[in-house]
Design an enzyme around this catalytic site. Structure first.
Site, PDB file in Angstrom:
ATOM      1  CE  LYS A  10      -3.934   2.153   0.557  1.00  0.00           C
ATOM      2  NZ  LYS A  10      -3.663   2.799  -0.444  1.00  0.00           N
ATOM      3  CE  LYS A  40       3.612   7.229   6.210  1.00  0.00           C
ATOM      4  NZ  LYS A  40       3.140   8.163   5.022  1.00  0.00           N
ATOM      5  CE  LYS A  65       4.935   7.540  -1.590  1.00  0.00           C
ATOM      6  NZ  LYS A  65       4.309   7.582  -0.314  1.00  0.00           N
ATOM      7  CB  THR A  86      -2.481  13.536   4.755  1.00  0.00           C
ATOM      8  OG1 THR A  86      -2.861  12.498   4.189  1.00  0.00           O
ATOM      9  CG2 THR A  86      -1.131  13.473   5.348  1.00  0.00           C
ATOM     10  CG  ASN A 142      -4.750  16.972   0.131  1.00  0.00           C
ATOM     11  OD1 ASN A 142      -5.535  17.592   0.568  1.00  0.00           O
ATOM     12  ND2 ASN A 142      -4.412  15.669   0.417  1.00  0.00           N
ATOM     13  CB  SER A 184      -5.938   4.778   2.347  1.00  0.00           C
ATOM     14  OG  SER A 184      -5.654   5.735   1.251  1.00  0.00           O
TER      15      SER A 184
HETATM   16  N1  GLU Z   1       0.786   8.884  -0.151  1.00  0.00           N
HETATM   17  C1  GLU Z   1       0.219   8.920   1.176  1.00  0.00           C
HETATM   18  C2  GLU Z   1       1.458   8.424   2.156  1.00  0.00           C
HETATM   19  O1  GLU Z   1       2.727   8.600   1.928  1.00  0.00           O
HETATM   20  C3  GLU Z   1      -0.876   7.924   1.418  1.00  0.00           C
HETATM   21  C4  GLU Z   1      -0.525   6.639   1.195  1.00  0.00           C
HETATM   22  C5  GLU Z   1      -2.136   5.685   1.096  1.00  0.00           C
HETATM   23  O2  GLU Z   1      -3.060   6.452   1.317  1.00  0.00           O
HETATM   24  O3  GLU Z   1      -1.965   4.653   0.772  1.00  0.00           O
HETATM   25  O4  GLU Z   1       1.250   8.054   3.273  1.00  0.00           O
END
Ligand code: GLU
Length: 459
Positions: free
Chosen positions: A80, A104, A116, A201, A252, A392
């Site tokens: 994810k 995370k 990613k 976020t 954002n 998410s």
């Molecule tokens: N791009 C965001 C992050 O770095 C969200 C990732 C997601 O929702 O999967 O945490």
């Protein structure tokens, strides 16, 4: 894995190896062996997918655009993490960001692994039609490795709900008759996204600060005063005064965090500075953040850069260089732009006492060390900016159930999740000599190690 993440994962493993109560069944040679396996697993991605997307532009030219999907680890669930559209994207960066996602999710007990994506483009230089094609090509090229139970992308720098809607639609066309709602998160609400995902976020970033300086501090005041810990002293110094806050990045994450701070009744905040890629706006009496949010909404996301534009926005501010935001004499600085903005060469100029990482990896390893030595509190990315991936997860769940939560329910669930992580981490942080980032990593690595051990993977 880039040096900072890799080094902290290794030092967390070293600390856990010494802690004989952790994985106590494993002793002597077996223990050494298991920890060597853990280091190998966590320091390398499981898969690196790379392609050159072949995209016809509107002027007839056909370009080849480098694109990545890096799947770091899926011990805790499907891979994810976001997909970034930026000119500076490169394989090493995406690999490091994928590893951060693994940590995370582990830290916050989100049942996902880490991945990613990245595409090397400046999205501002492409038309809407071209961007749609790039999104469709991305999904076509990586469609075998993506999916609701394999790897679930989301927005990141340079992408948003529009791109996720396009990508989910392409996924659905490629896999007719298969579940598709959970294939991408961060979609628009009209297209199966979650209420609150856009703000998640930024709200989470501010919530970590508020929880530390208001809720936790009030409850634990006596214990914090007695602890003698250098970071406890920093936190206690802000108890009664209004906080002066600077926010670097007004996209954002930064704009939502700034608005939350502005509207917060618990702490009497003053947002004295905000910045974006063009400018820093400064006002020692506090900026009118709602007016700036309104202005950016109708000006391509950009803050006012001239006196005329400030009048148009109805905002009083001094116009300064875009990097000035980093060196202001403020209590709190929220870093919500890109990585590596505070580094060895500029760290001495930083005056903020608390830094909150809204972006991923905005402080380099060396800068992190020198700030910690001075007692600066750094609320790290994997703790502070997890609101996005947490919501998410709620979006993915709602897509499976086809039952949707109200916005209030989403934020309650989000804050409760972040609160339980902080309640686990803060007592240790303010009681022992490890920086907050190290504490978070130790918890994440513990979670991953225990799961890998239970699954018989440490040989
Ligand atoms: N791009 C965001 C992050 O770095 C969200 C990732 C997601 O929702 O999967 O945490």
């Amino acid at each position: 894995m880039a040096s900072q993440t890799g080094a902290i994962v290794q030092s967390s493993l070293d600390a856990l190896l010494e802690d004989k109560e952790f994985l106590s069944n494993l002793q002597n040679e077996l223990r050494e062996q298991a920890f060597t396996s853990l280091a190998a697993i966590l320091s390398t991605p499981n898969h690196v997918h790379k392609s050159f997307l072949r995209v016809p532009l509107e002027n007839g030219e056909v370009v080849r655009i480098p694109a990545f999907r890096i799947q770091h680890n899926n011990t805790l669930g499907p891979y994810k993490g976001g997909i970034r559209f930026h000119e500076m994207v490169n394989e090493e960066e995406v690999t490091n960001l994928a590893a951060l996602m693994t940590l995370k999710n582990a830290l916050h007990e989100v049942p996902f692994g880490g991945g990613k994506g990245g595409v090397i483009i400046n999205p501002r230089k492409f038309s809407e039609k071209e961007l749609l094609l790039i999104c469709q090509k991305y999904v076509q090229y990586f469609s075998d490795v993506l999916g609701p139970d394999k790897d679930i992308p989301a927005p990141d720098v340079g992408t948003g709900d529009r791109e996720m809607d396009w990508m989910m639609a392409e996924y659905k066309s490629i896999h007719p008759g298969k579940p598709y709602r959970g294939s991408f998160t961060g979609k628009s609400v009209l297209n199966g996204g979650s209420l609150g995902r856009r703000e998640a976020t930024g709200k989470g970033v501010y919530y970590t600060l508020r929880y530390m300086l208001y809720d936790f501090l009030k409850e634990q005041k006596k214990w914090l005063s007695d602890s003698g810990n250098i970071f406890a002293k920093t936190a206690l110094a802000f108890e009664d005064d209004p906080l002066k806050i600077a926010v670097q990045g007004f996209g954002n994450v930064g704009s939502v965090a700034a608005l939350e701070a502005y509207q917060c009744n618990h702490l009497q905040n003053k947002i004295v500075a905000v910045s974006d890629r063009n400018v820093t706006l400064y006002n020692s009496d506090g900026l009118d953040v709602p007016a700036l949010v309104e202005y950016t909404a109708s000006n391509n996301g950009d803050l006012p850069v001239t006196d005329e534009q400030l009048i148009e926005a109805d905002v009083k501010a001094e116009i300064r260089d875009r990097n000035d935001v980093l060196y202001l004499d403020v209590d709190v600085m929220i870093l919500a732009a890109l990585e590596d903005v505070i580094h060895n060469e500029n760290v001495e100029k930083v005056k903020a006492k608390i830094i909150v990482e809204g972006a991923n990896a905005p402080v380099t390893g060396e800068a992190d060390k020198s700030l910690n030595e001075k007692g600066v509190i750094i609320i790290p990315d994997i703790l502070a900016n997890a609101g996005g991936v947490i919501v998410s997860y709620f979006e993915w769940l709602q897509g499976r159930e086809t039952q949707f939560y109200s916005e209030q329910e989403v934020f309650e669930l989000l804050f409760n999740k972040m609160k339980s992580t902080m309640n686990m981490i803060f007592p240790q942080y303010f009681g022992d000599p490890f920086p907050l980032r190290q504490n978070c990593y130790i918890h994440a690595v513990m979670k991953l190690s225990t799961t890998l051990y239970r699954q018989g993977k440490l040989y």
